[in-house]
Enzyme design. Structure first.
Site, PDB file in Angstrom:
ATOM      1  CE1 TYR A 197      -4.141   1.799   0.447  1.00  0.00           C
ATOM      2  CE2 TYR A 197      -2.920   3.099   2.043  1.00  0.00           C
ATOM      3  CZ  TYR A 197      -4.037   2.919   1.240  1.00  0.00           C
ATOM      4  OH  TYR A 197      -5.041   3.844   1.246  1.00  0.00           O
ATOM      5  CB  SER A 244       0.898  -5.672   2.642  1.00  0.00           C
ATOM      6  OG  SER A 244      -0.019  -4.938   3.409  1.00  0.00           O
ATOM      7  CD  GLN A 245      -2.304  -1.718  -2.562  1.00  0.00           C
ATOM      8  OE1 GLN A 245      -3.063  -0.827  -2.228  1.00  0.00           O
ATOM      9  NE2 GLN A 245      -1.213  -1.477  -3.307  1.00  0.00           N
ATOM     10  CG  ASP A 258      -0.091  -8.235  10.214  1.00  0.00           C
ATOM     11  OD1 ASP A 258      -0.284  -7.030  10.452  1.00  0.00           O
ATOM     12  OD2 ASP A 258       0.036  -8.686   9.064  1.00  0.00           O
ATOM     13  CG  HIS A 281       1.745  -5.717   7.881  1.00  0.00           C
ATOM     14  ND1 HIS A 281       0.831  -6.661   7.437  1.00  0.00           N
ATOM     15  CD2 HIS A 281       1.868  -4.833   6.860  1.00  0.00           C
ATOM     16  CE1 HIS A 281       0.447  -6.346   6.210  1.00  0.00           C
ATOM     17  NE2 HIS A 281       1.060  -5.264   5.840  1.00  0.00           N
TER      18      HIS A 281
END
Lengths: 322, 322, 322, 322, 322, 322
Positions: free
Chosen positions: D92, D187-188, D273, D302
């Site tokens: 992100y 992640s994203q 996370d 994370h």
């Protein structure tokens, strides 16, 4: 906080103009006279502790307006003759706690009085026991802005009066030598000690540690940290009260008491102290009427010298009292 | 703060046992009787503003112990007959501010009284103007622990009494219809509104918004956020005072006032509200004697519904008052 | 934030060189001309509220590129003749919210237009309703860096144009007196007001409150606070774009609009404002072409004077409009 | 963040009901069809770097609506025949940065495509170069709420389409073997990889690392951390839009793409996370249609497995591709 | 931190399984035997202080591996016969400071030994004076992960051995009655006291105050606060070392020492203690072999009972020693 | 952190007096001589990775006192002749991680040695593998104050020696051209690189990136950020050790090594870098004996130029090495 204030060489000679009201001495003369007229003798109650080398007493004395103020009196056990005495005032928010928590001065042979700060006493270890039976107009949480629009109503008028009357009270005790009394305290306690030393003429000395309540005009504009910031927050809401507020504070600025000191002083200062910025401490020390020694802690904040500074204090005091 | 409290279905039926002292009604009956006996009629002074659609009055009425309390009274300009009225109480720390800052209710045709909270009034916009002329034993900065060891001395005894006498005062005005009075407020103001609605028998309704002062025993143990946390900090210092403190608070827990309500209520709750956790709000709503509608704001914290909730309130009220 | 900027006496005369592009006037002349050519008349829809003293209208007018922009128009109820008008712009991130949330100006007898800021409107109370149908190259979350590499693409080109066309739109209304229009707003809204006042020749005055978007070169280097810091974060990633970015911003720096003002201005500034540092506000005020009065709030941050300042604004405006 | 989510044994079998719209497949089928119809062949430009072992190409391909999207294509230098390929999506806010910043996959002999995320690319190292030429209604700063009231307008409709067309583009290259393409990202990027893997039928595998965009309904209520919290902040303002928002998000919930996977997957999860809570990751993994291996990092947030996890990925992939 | 752990009734009976290595007793038997064989008699140097009621000695004794460890020995002045003794260990990071800083136990008539913690001693007041002449593999800043991959190398093996040999040393002094020795300490000091009490058979009692180093497996997963979090950060980097790390820690978990206690214990616990969560403290107390009294401080965090708890300790000890 | 340090024009010419001990060269001459006398040849073990374009070796070489130090050696696959080499040192707290994590230099055709920092290596990705088998007196958690009272005991004496011997080691390899060695690193690694470049006479160049360990006297007083603040915290406890501490640090201040450089240098600096303030970086660059180019990143903090700066470094190096 790194070294955020003036360079050290400028700090050492920093001696700013600080506002002083014309009737400063009348204000305090009248205040003390009135409260002294209402005072009754201190009451002592022996406290049952496990301590063997120190006797502890729960002392109640007459403070501002004759109102009862609590203190712990500690005496070295088994002594009889008049002792040199130390009156100690507390940091912001704290209470007198418990008698076993501050044994150093009595263990050195001093009569030690630790005064409760009225209305505070709900922070730190075990709290305090002294009410402040005075209300206030709208104020910021905390003590700094209670009654701040009029010096007669201001919270510290009562506290400084308590501080002077605590000295009166301890001098009246048989086991204390009234000619050998010293005042001390850290932060707010240091400020109160300076105030008391400006109002009581025959002390041996004053040992203010990282003192608070000095040079308000600079302090309030310079730091975001409480308690000075309580004043800024008040002024942020009560826009336009600046003049009234700083006029009131000028009666309580310990720089003005320092100018009236009659006994020598030993200060400490933390050069990284954002709570009581070093320039405000030097302002009080450099205005001292008799002469102030300032012990600098170069890499300390508001904690200052802690136990290390006590070594300096106890030696400085021994030189004066023997 | 995400959804940190009970699951929503449990919240909706959460109806805990909350301690209630046996002499609750006597305590409040005596308190109100005494202050009412000391009351004098309210004094109104027209305020010169630039507003044309609303008339503003600086109102001073007798609160607890006959002590003066300030409020703003706003009336729709050019009206004459008796108006339905809304008495509003303030959130924690704030003051009544300035008359032009809350024009919505008067603009809808209500007489609107916005009461100052004594001794607070140094946060938010322009502050307050009402002193609390009562001191306190050692307390945590803020209002929550002033006099907390005895219900007679507790700060909110004075505030809740002020709140009831504000209703008395507005009912006495010619331009107000005493049969159509509603109370409201957000956070602390919502708690005060609930208290007033439990003490005043003939209201049209109560509209507490994210109310504070509910289910103290749970709230103090559940959140680290002020103002509830002031109580926890007090108890952290005054170890062993738990029983006395929670006994005092049981006289002021709005759950107990909610049980005594005689008019319907419209609540709001923020399901992510860590300041006034949703379970404490539901505790008050689910114990309501008459019936409480709860508007849930699922993704809001303590700000709750803000202007959107006012749409709900104004419609709810219009249904009852016309 | 204490007093972190220049000393007050220097602030009051701070008038820095601020970059201004040669084609500044052409850029804005062409921009407005194009959008005005695409404009259609504003559409008003009466909103059903509980308000009795104020009429509320959901107004849609043509902004940049003819795109629809939302606003609330509030009129004092029961008036007919042409009213003086106030056009207000919003702070960063907020939306127009709900009509009952800003009643003061209409309650004083003004026609009050509160303009939505396109694409923002998801912070604060109830949000906004105006899209910004323009994408952007890579940008930092927020509005500050959308299209920042070219003044034609920059977000505030569209917003400033909306602001000017809002004035066009309100002037076209029957119930508004086009010769008595004033602009105002706080923070971003203050910056937009200054921009509009530099582009519209026949205003009565401008009242920018703690204005944003002033003296970018200094602001971006001086504060870590958003929204100025969005630009710094952009430059931290897009290393080497400094020249292009600051060139773009020079078309939008309200210092350059202040130089072109044709009506007097009433500024406010918070001397502890770290979001819009006081020197950047004084930079705009001290460059004002007509003359700007600056009301200083000495112990306030970005909240500035709040309701207290409105007293100043309403009096200042009454002096000009009657 | 300690272990704040469900106990590990419950996580491993956590397979919640997640809302899925009836027209999910139609929505995506139509979306892809339309954009594919607008696509033109990718354009590659050799980049002059100091790298000797890897060839770098600035690739521009047709994404959503035929709009240009940037990517870096890295190939092991000196190879000629068709290579297995890895398409990687970004976390992100980041951009594609610079070609030398991600050399591992090409150094292992893969064709490696690293796709820019449109409109983001102003965080992290050197940013991105792809615009998102679509505006939005009022939204929270960031990408999460752009167009969130309608799935056709939602930001991730464009991104997921870009992701699929990136795969189309790389398959079309001579030096790539279209039968050996794998998707990955953190992640994203992990969420996008899962989406692509649910939409593209003939991949070798997917390696989502601590994937985002999974089980929105739980995630938004569970964490205060961005980017999920952008949705909560939107709903805090746009009260009442919950149903519309979560309906839109159901078209983009990677749990629903995971159900449609046709190739095996290797997940990672950080059990501490708070950004992408482990239960949301397991929700996607446990719904995987083909079978997902989940590598757990017990004391990581994370950041997950970082370089250690790449060892797992490269081995897992080697087993499948050789 | 509110009440974040198990409900109080569950805490009071919480007695989890805690891993214990088979060779636990052999490990410690061998460790102590080896270090005792290298010990030489303690060396005492009278310190010149201003204290009159207490004699202070700078004591150096042989700790782990015969290495010198510093301590302050305080004796009530003017006593001669064998005194009951208290050995106190320090909290994390602190040093022995200065002799006048802890006068309470000697003032009650005890011989008081305050042991330096090797290698720490650069936090708090005046620091420590004892080196830890052992290096370490890669570790997280702080003491918690030094040598954590092997119990023989682990930092606390040296510290616990020092603690036992401090007891050996004080028992050897003429002015101490070896049959009346008690151990105490707060936080880390409480954990060390529990360890020593599990290794030394003939103590009068142990008074661990909010003890640290208990039930590592739960503590490390439950709190983000240091020092437990040092272990989590280590495992976040050294992925896969979990088993080795927790095996090492099982040799040092004070739950396992508590199981071996031969003297009664007085614990304290803060029910809001996020540093040493209450369940970990109860785990140690509820596994105590002889019987442990736990004083609960309901609204306190890691500060626990402070001076109030000393009242409990001094009374508890007086009942046992007279 | 905005632009908190000196104005840029002053930074560019900032060349302060920095204390330098008289025996600086003797100290380092003796230190290196002793450790070199204890050195044995480096040991290389081929690591099995999935990488095809790069060969990875786990290298163990003799560092300070002959103690083993770990490093990764990466070589472009398939090369044979002597390669130019880059020795890279790590940032504070990190470990060498995994071989695939830093492929850029080897991918450009260099032999790349990445040295572990002894005793650190428990932060960042995958940690380190090199012990520091030396204990310390009381120190603040972290590396900065280990052995700080004597330059012979100071932690960085061992690290700088390791750094020099790493260069010795790589020069001894067949596949490396000893006449074409460059040193680099970021933050701590930049400081170490500068130290090595002041001690090794025949390097091609040094590329310190936002270097740490420069101008301690200013840095420690200027920033509250770690790691410099570790020294301030040490001095806050060990009051009075200032002189000894800064004397020790003068042997390790990279300004003094910069004065002794024999090869050109390419620096980077972040003008918003509060961790390594820009004035301390310029102090080292402006004292450089040969001439240092400083690349300024105006809106960056300690992250500096990241991948963008690598473009500068690789070009600068190519100009020198070809």
């Amino acid at each position: 906080m790194a070294h955020f204030d003036l360079p050290l060489d400028q700090l050492r000679s920093y001696r700013p103009d600080v506002a002083e009201p014309d009737d400063f001495d009348d204000f305090w003369g009248g205040t003390l006279e009135e409260s002294r007229s209402l005072a009754s003798p201190p009451v002592l109650a022996r406290v049952d502790t496990k301590l063997r080398t120190v006797e502890a007493y729960d002392m109640t004395f007459s403070g501002f307006g004759g109102e009862p103020v609590k203190a712990w009196l500690l005496l070295p056990a088994g002594t009889s003759g008049p002792l040199p005495a130390i009156v100690e005032y507390n940091g912001y928010g704290g209470g007198r706690g418990l008698p076993h928590e501050r044994l150093t001065w009595a263990s050195c042979g001093y009569a030690h009085l630790f005064m409760d700060t009225r209305g505070q006493g709900s922070a730190g270890s075990a709290g305090g026991a002294t009410a402040d039976p005075h209300g206030s107009g709208p104020s910021v949480p905390g003590s700094m802005t209670k009654g701040i629009l009029d010096p007669h109503d201001y919270y510290y008028r009562r506290v400084f009066t308590d501080a002077v009357l605590a000295i009166d009270a301890i001098k009246a005790l048989d086991r204390v030598d009234p000619a050998r009394v010293t005042v001390t305290g850290g932060s707010q306690g240091g400020g109160i000690a300076l105030a008391a030393a400006g109002l009581v003429p025959d002390l041996v000395g004053a040992m203010p540690d990282v003192p608070f309540l000095a040079h308000f005009q600079r302090a309030v504009a310079m730091t975001d940290a409480d308690p000075y910031n309580e004043v800024a927050r008040y002024l942020a809401v009560h826009r336009g009260d600046d003049a009234a507020v700083f006029t009131t504070l000028s009666y309580f600025d310990v720089v003005n008491f320092s100018k009236r000191a009659t006994a020598p002083a030993l200060f400490s200062v933390g050069l990284m102290d954002i709570i009581c910025p070093p320039s405000t401490v030097f302002a009080a020390a450099n205005h001292h009427a008799v002469g102030a020694e300032v012990v600098e802690y170069a890499f300390n904040g508001h904690e200052g010298g802690q136990g290390v500074h006590w070594l300096r204090q106890s030696a400085w005091l021994a030189d004066r009292i023997g």
